[in-house]
Enzyme design. Structure first.
Site, PDB file in Angstrom:
ATOM      1  N   SER A   1       3.664  -2.108  -4.725  1.00 13.77           N
ATOM      2  CA  SER A   1       4.581  -2.896  -5.712  1.00 13.77           C
ATOM      3  C   SER A   1       4.066  -3.184  -7.016  1.00 13.77           C
ATOM      4  O   SER A   1       4.742  -2.963  -7.944  1.00 13.77           O
ATOM      5  CB  SER A   1       5.114  -3.937  -5.056  1.00 13.77           C
ATOM      6  OG  SER A   1       6.329  -4.517  -5.711  1.00 13.77           O
TER       7      SER A   1
ATOM      8  N   HIS B   1       8.735  -8.999 -10.558  1.00  6.58           N
ATOM      9  CA  HIS B   1      10.254  -9.617  -9.907  1.00  6.58           C
ATOM     10  C   HIS B   1      10.561 -10.722 -10.310  1.00  6.58           C
ATOM     11  O   HIS B   1      11.052 -11.587  -9.345  1.00  6.58           O
ATOM     12  CB  HIS B   1       9.947  -8.942  -8.450  1.00  6.58           C
ATOM     13  CG  HIS B   1       9.704  -7.783  -8.063  1.00  6.58           C
ATOM     14  ND1 HIS B   1       8.450  -7.078  -8.092  1.00  6.58           N
ATOM     15  CD2 HIS B   1      10.415  -6.799  -7.463  1.00  6.58           C
ATOM     16  CE1 HIS B   1       8.575  -6.014  -7.574  1.00  6.58           C
ATOM     17  NE2 HIS B   1       9.448  -5.630  -7.338  1.00  6.58           N
TER      18      HIS B   1
ATOM     19  N   ARG C   1       5.530  -2.450 -14.630  1.00  3.57           N
ATOM     20  CA  ARG C   1       4.572  -2.697 -13.473  1.00  3.57           C
ATOM     21  C   ARG C   1       3.543  -1.496 -13.626  1.00  3.57           C
ATOM     22  O   ARG C   1       2.420  -1.841 -13.588  1.00  3.57           O
ATOM     23  CB  ARG C   1       5.100  -2.603 -12.093  1.00  3.57           C
ATOM     24  CG  ARG C   1       5.952  -3.767 -11.661  1.00  3.57           C
ATOM     25  CD  ARG C   1       6.706  -3.813 -10.304  1.00  3.57           C
ATOM     26  NE  ARG C   1       7.235  -2.533 -10.296  1.00  3.57           N
ATOM     27  CZ  ARG C   1       7.602  -1.757  -8.892  1.00  3.57           C
ATOM     28  NH1 ARG C   1       7.142  -2.453  -8.063  1.00  3.57           N
ATOM     29  NH2 ARG C   1       8.310  -0.660  -8.924  1.00  3.57           N
TER      30      ARG C   1
ATOM     31  N   GLU D   1      -1.005 -16.848  -1.071  1.00  2.00           N
ATOM     32  CA  GLU D   1      -0.941 -16.795  -2.501  1.00  2.00           C
ATOM     33  C   GLU D   1      -1.828 -17.984  -3.079  1.00  2.00           C
ATOM     34  O   GLU D   1      -2.452 -17.824  -3.861  1.00  2.00           O
ATOM     35  CB  GLU D   1       0.440 -16.756  -2.930  1.00  2.00           C
ATOM     36  CG  GLU D   1       0.947 -15.426  -2.808  1.00  2.00           C
ATOM     37  CD  GLU D   1       1.787 -15.437  -1.353  1.00  2.00           C
ATOM     38  OE1 GLU D   1       1.758 -16.331  -0.693  1.00  2.00           O
ATOM     39  OE2 GLU D   1       2.743 -14.441  -1.211  1.00  2.00           O
TER      40      GLU D   1
ATOM     41  N   PHE E   1       5.967 -16.165  -6.000  1.00  2.00           N
ATOM     42  CA  PHE E   1       4.775 -16.571  -5.175  1.00  2.00           C
ATOM     43  C   PHE E   1       3.575 -16.717  -5.967  1.00  2.00           C
ATOM     44  O   PHE E   1       2.345 -17.311  -5.781  1.00  2.00           O
ATOM     45  CB  PHE E   1       4.555 -15.598  -4.098  1.00  2.00           C
ATOM     46  CG  PHE E   1       5.665 -15.257  -3.288  1.00  2.00           C
ATOM     47  CD1 PHE E   1       6.285 -16.508  -2.505  1.00  2.00           C
ATOM     48  CD2 PHE E   1       5.925 -14.091  -3.001  1.00  2.00           C
ATOM     49  CE1 PHE E   1       7.559 -16.043  -1.759  1.00  2.00           C
ATOM     50  CE2 PHE E   1       7.178 -13.759  -2.351  1.00  2.00           C
ATOM     51  CZ  PHE E   1       7.917 -14.660  -1.618  1.00  2.00           C
TER      52      PHE E   1
ATOM     53  N   ASP F   1      16.229  -9.020  -1.491  1.00  2.00           N
ATOM     54  CA  ASP F   1      15.434  -9.852  -0.475  1.00  2.00           C
ATOM     55  C   ASP F   1      16.007 -11.345  -0.580  1.00  2.00           C
ATOM     56  O   ASP F   1      15.163 -12.133   0.396  1.00  2.00           O
ATOM     57  CB  ASP F   1      13.921  -9.616  -1.217  1.00  2.00           C
ATOM     58  CG  ASP F   1      13.318  -8.589  -1.070  1.00  2.00           C
ATOM     59  OD1 ASP F   1      13.731  -7.553  -0.158  1.00  2.00           O
ATOM     60  OD2 ASP F   1      12.386  -8.010  -1.934  1.00  2.00           O
TER      61      ASP F   1
END
Length: 172
Positions: free
Chosen positions: A34, A106, A7, A55, A80, A114
């Site tokens: 994130s 992710h 990332r 999204e 998403f 999550d």
């Protein structure tokens, strides 16, 4: 042995692109930190769009921006960025051959804490089936930064699969 997450490579590559090309824009679905898009947002606030937890709207906005010559990079979690917005990607981006860079983090079960609503296993398969879609899954920070910079000049859609886990840097 240096360890960095992919990332961060995406974030650095995107920030560098923002300095080089005024048509590069970034859209994020409430995950700026994130996805390491903070520096781009700080350096180019007029080209950063926080769409919130919307999204599908983000994909539609990104597709529309290409008509005006912008090169949008979208960012949110893989589930998403693919499953939740598949119809928008299929119709407004892939079939329309819009120059949108879809950046997903992710993937798989890396968001274990999550729960299942944030996990996706079929993202790569779904995207590979679409016309004009190229999937890139980088191995480390350096490769991710280089890939982020490289895709700016290619007029096809991309999925960049980003991870939050730190990996040994393999590419120089």
């Amino acid at each position: 042995m240096e360890m960095k997450d992919t990332r961060s490579g995406f974030g650095e590559g995107l920030t560098e692109l923002g300095k080089l090309n005024k048509n590069v824009v970034a859209l994020c679905a409430d995950l700026t930190g994130s996805l390491k898009m903070n520096d781009f947002q700080s350096n180019h606030p007029d080209r950063f769009f926080q769409v919130g937890i919307a999204e599908a709207n983000m994909m539609g906005i990104a597709a529309g921006m290409t008509i005006g010559g912008k090169i949008p990079f979208t960012g949110t979690f893989a589930n998403f960025s693919t499953s939740r917005v598949y119809d928008q990607i299929r119709q407004s981006i892939a079939y329309s051959n819009k120059n949108v860079k879809i950046c997903a983090s992710h993937a798989g079960v890396t968001l274990g804490e999550d729960g299942a609503t944030h996990q996706v296993l079929e993202d790569i398969g779904m995207m590979k089936m679409l016309p004009h879609m190229t999937v890139i899954n980088t191995c480390d920070f350096n490769q991710t930064k280089a890939a982020t910079i490289a895709i700016e000049n290619m007029s096809v859609q991309f999925i960049l699969d980003l991870e939050d886990q730190k990996f040994q840097i393999l590419q120089t």
